[in-house]
Enzyme design. Structure first.
Site, PDB file in Angstrom:
ATOM      1  N   CYS A  29       0.840  -1.194   0.000  1.00  0.00           N
ATOM      2  CA  CYS A  29       0.000   0.000   0.000  1.00  0.00           C
ATOM      3  C   CYS A  29       0.879   1.250   0.000  1.00  0.00           C
ATOM      4  O   CYS A  29       1.276   1.769   1.046  1.00  0.00           O
ATOM      5  CB  CYS A  29      -0.918  -0.008   1.222  1.00  0.00           C
ATOM      6  SG  CYS A  29      -2.068   1.366   1.235  1.00  0.00           S
ATOM      7  N   THR A  49     -31.459  -3.819   7.460  1.00  0.00           N
ATOM      8  CA  THR A  49     -30.343  -4.433   6.728  1.00  0.00           C
ATOM      9  C   THR A  49     -29.452  -5.274   7.635  1.00  0.00           C
ATOM     10  O   THR A  49     -28.370  -5.694   7.227  1.00  0.00           O
ATOM     11  CB  THR A  49     -29.471  -3.342   6.075  1.00  0.00           C
ATOM     12  OG1 THR A  49     -28.969  -2.486   7.113  1.00  0.00           O
ATOM     13  CG2 THR A  49     -30.254  -2.508   5.081  1.00  0.00           C
TER      14      THR A  49
HETATM   15  C1  LIG Z   1     -24.023  -1.741   3.393  1.00  0.00           C
HETATM   16  C2  LIG Z   1     -25.313  -1.097   3.161  1.00  0.00           C
HETATM   17  C3  LIG Z   1     -26.178  -1.909   2.321  1.00  0.00           C
HETATM   18  C4  LIG Z   1     -25.950  -0.674   4.448  1.00  0.00           C
HETATM   19  C5  LIG Z   1     -27.254   0.014   4.343  1.00  0.00           C
HETATM   20  N1  LIG Z   1     -27.237   1.168   3.500  1.00  0.00           N
HETATM   21  C6  LIG Z   1     -27.723   0.395   5.728  1.00  0.00           C
HETATM   22  O1  LIG Z   1     -28.028   1.485   5.969  1.00  0.00           O
HETATM   23  O2  LIG Z   1     -27.782  -0.396   6.590  1.00  0.00           O
END
Ligand SMILES: CC(C)C[C@H](N)C(=O)O
Length: 553
Positions: free
Chosen positions: A196, A459
């Site tokens: 890196c 999510t």
């Molecule tokens: C990594 C993403 C898909 C996360 C999603 N935008 C969230 O607010 O949890």
């Protein structure tokens, strides 16, 4: 404060660049003279800045004095003069340098912006109107005298950026057992494992600013034995942390050139921090800072195409997808669908412990079948290789570890961050556990309840699958997690991406970045990279701290 911040104008950067990087002595002297004259006459108009020692504020060629005193002085001055005036003055200085120093080349920033993968227009500028972000940016600017590209891109997630900046400052700049130059040298040793260049250059510079011996930068053999003794641990942690055991720790703490426990703890954390940071930097395609390759001395008109400028060092421009990769990428809709199915099927019978173990092993074995792009896009650079021993030692799937070594799966119920590693870290290097804990918690829990353009989505299952998948690649098992979810939520292309960013970040290309997570916003892709970074860091630390613990008990 907002106005102060706008000093992150490329002209100011260029001035700094001119000051620090004119390579020929003559060019450097001339550039300095010109900057000094111009600055002095400028400053005359405003009186002498505080603590500058009078008019000749650029007397002496001490670059540290420049960065540490002049730039904050400029910052302070900017409080009293209008922004446009500051900008114009900077421009004048550059013009003057050009006119009065024939032969002195005046560099300008490349236009590509902070990342080669994300269009600059999609990244919030330094003078963002988002207040939270602005506060963290100011903090970062005052600490570093610049807003690093890294921080600007992390700025997509201000809460995370804040926690990250805090830890990094604590590790590198605060009281602690290790001398400052050591910290930066260890940082560059760690970054060199993944070639890196961005980090190696940054920390080579910081190393010198902290009074480090320039000789050491010629390569490991010029560094003290004590630092060289870290190589083995550095290599193992970077690629196969499961191989680390108490003997390695013992070797460091016994005999000549030894490390005290607290010194070693700081070193181990710096190592893990920088390994995982390589994942973020290369996963987001960060462009070099202006004075470290991110500029050109060609005329704007003659090239017309800044973006194609040779970045001289970083890997990953272009590159083909690996043949074994599954090309079809599934859509956001189908991912949403699978998430929905998952929540709906929770009334299914609880799988037995045996079944759960099987599912873990399945994911682990499948992961070892995923091949990542096979070679680096550019050949390894001497600039980096001189800080590397055993450069062929890379990640090797946990599932394919040598059977003779008898290394069992790491069970999180036996040794976890929360119950074990956290307090040991705090004990040996006070407060670091708390800082890291914040970082991990934010990285693990952060959500905006969005998925691309879709709102109000839970999510968590998707995010957990990412986190646990990374631990799985390092042989770490969370026994209450159902690894079937990993296969339900992460399609093969995404797994390949995660594996590459995590284990072989030097191989990630723009195409890989663009080809994955279709429908996701850039902020979400950066979010995923951030999770990869933190989950990997935690995995490394779990192994490191467990080994220290074994050694101590
Ligand atoms: C990594 C993403 C898909 C996360 C999603 N935008 C969230 O607010 O949890």
């Amino acid at each position: 404060m907002a106005d102060v911040y706008k000093l992150e104008d490329q002209n100011v950067d260029v001035l700094r660049f001119l000051y620090v990087s004119q390579s020929s002595a003559k060019g450097r002297a001339e550039a300095l003279e010109n900057i000094q004259t111009a600055l002095d006459s400028w400053l005359d108009g405003y009186g002498s800045p505080p603590n500058s020692g009078g008019a000749g504020i650029l007397n002496g060629l001490d670059r540290r004095a420049f960065i540490q005193e002049l730039v904050p002085d400029l910052l302070r001055l900017s409080l009293t003069c209008p922004l446009d005036e500051v900008r114009n003055k900077c421009k004048d200085i550059l013009t003057e340098v050009k006119e009065r120093g024939p032969g002195v080349k005046v560099p300008r920033a490349l236009k590509c912006g902070p990342s080669r993968f994300i269009p600059a227009s999609e990244i919030d500028p330094a003078d963002t109107t988002n207040e939270d972000k602005q506060m963290v940016f100011i903090e970062s600017f005052l600490q570093n005298n610049r807003l690093e590209n890294l921080h600007q891109v992390m700025g997509y997630h201000p809460r995370y950026l804040e926690a990250f900046v805090k830890t990094q400052n604590y590790l590198l700049r605060d009281d602690g057992p290790l001398p400052f130059p050591y910290r930066h040298y260890i940082a560059l040793m760690a970054a060199a494992r993944h070639q890196c260049v961005y980090l190696v250059r940054l920390h080579a510079q910081e190393f010198l600013l902290q009074g480090g011996d320039a000789q050491w930068l010629r390569g490991l053999e010029y560094a003290p034995q004590k630092l060289r003794n870290l190589c083995e641990v550095n290599n193992i942690l970077a690629h196969r942390p499961w191989l680390l055991n108490k003997n390695h720790i013992e070797k460091l703490t016994r005999g000549n050139d030894t490390w005290s426990l607290s010194e070693m703890m700081q070193a181990l954390i710096i190592i893990a921090h920088f390994h995982s940071l390589c994942s973020f930097i290369m996963g987001c395609g960060l462009a070099p800072e202006i004075d470290q390759g991110g500029c050109t001395t060609r005329n704007a008109s003659s090239s017309g195409d800044d973006e194609s400028e040779d970045y001289s060092s970083d890997s990953s421009v272009g590159g083909e997808m690996n043949a074994n990769q599954v090309l079809e990428e599934d859509s956001l809709e189908s991912l949403m669908q699978r998430m929905k199915e998952l929540t709906e099927s929770t009334h299914e019978e609880e799988p037995t412990q045996e079944e759960l173990l099987k599912r873990f092993e399945l994911v682990e074995n499948q992961s070892s079948e995923i091949s990542v792009p096979t070679k680096e896009k550019t050949s390894k650079k001497e600039e980096v290789l001189r800080f590397v021993t055993n450069s062929d030692f890379t990640y090797n799937d946990f599932a394919k570890r040598a059977p003779g070594l008898d290394i069992p799966t790491f069970r999180i119920q036996d040794y976890s961050w929360e119950d074990h590693a956290f307090s040991l870290a705090n004990r040996l290097y006070s407060d670091i556990g708390n800082l890291l804990d914040d970082r991990f918690n934010i990285a693990f829990n952060l959500t905006y309840y969005t998925m691309g353009d879709i709102r109000s989505v839970d999510t968590s299952a998707f995010r957990q699958a990412i986190w646990y998948y990374i631990h799985c690649m390092y042989g770490i098992r969370h026994d209450d997690y159902d690894y079937a979810q990993v296969n339900q939520l992460l399609e093969r292309n995404l797994k390949t991406y995660i594996k590459t960013v995590c284990c072989f970040p030097e191989r990630i290309t723009k195409k890989d970045y663009e080809g994955v997570m279709k429908g996701f916003k850039h902020s979400e892709k950066v979010h995923v990279n951030m999770m990869i970074t933190e989950a990997r860091m935690q995995a490394e630390l779990l192994y490191a701290l467990r080994a220290v613990n074994h050694y101590m008990t």
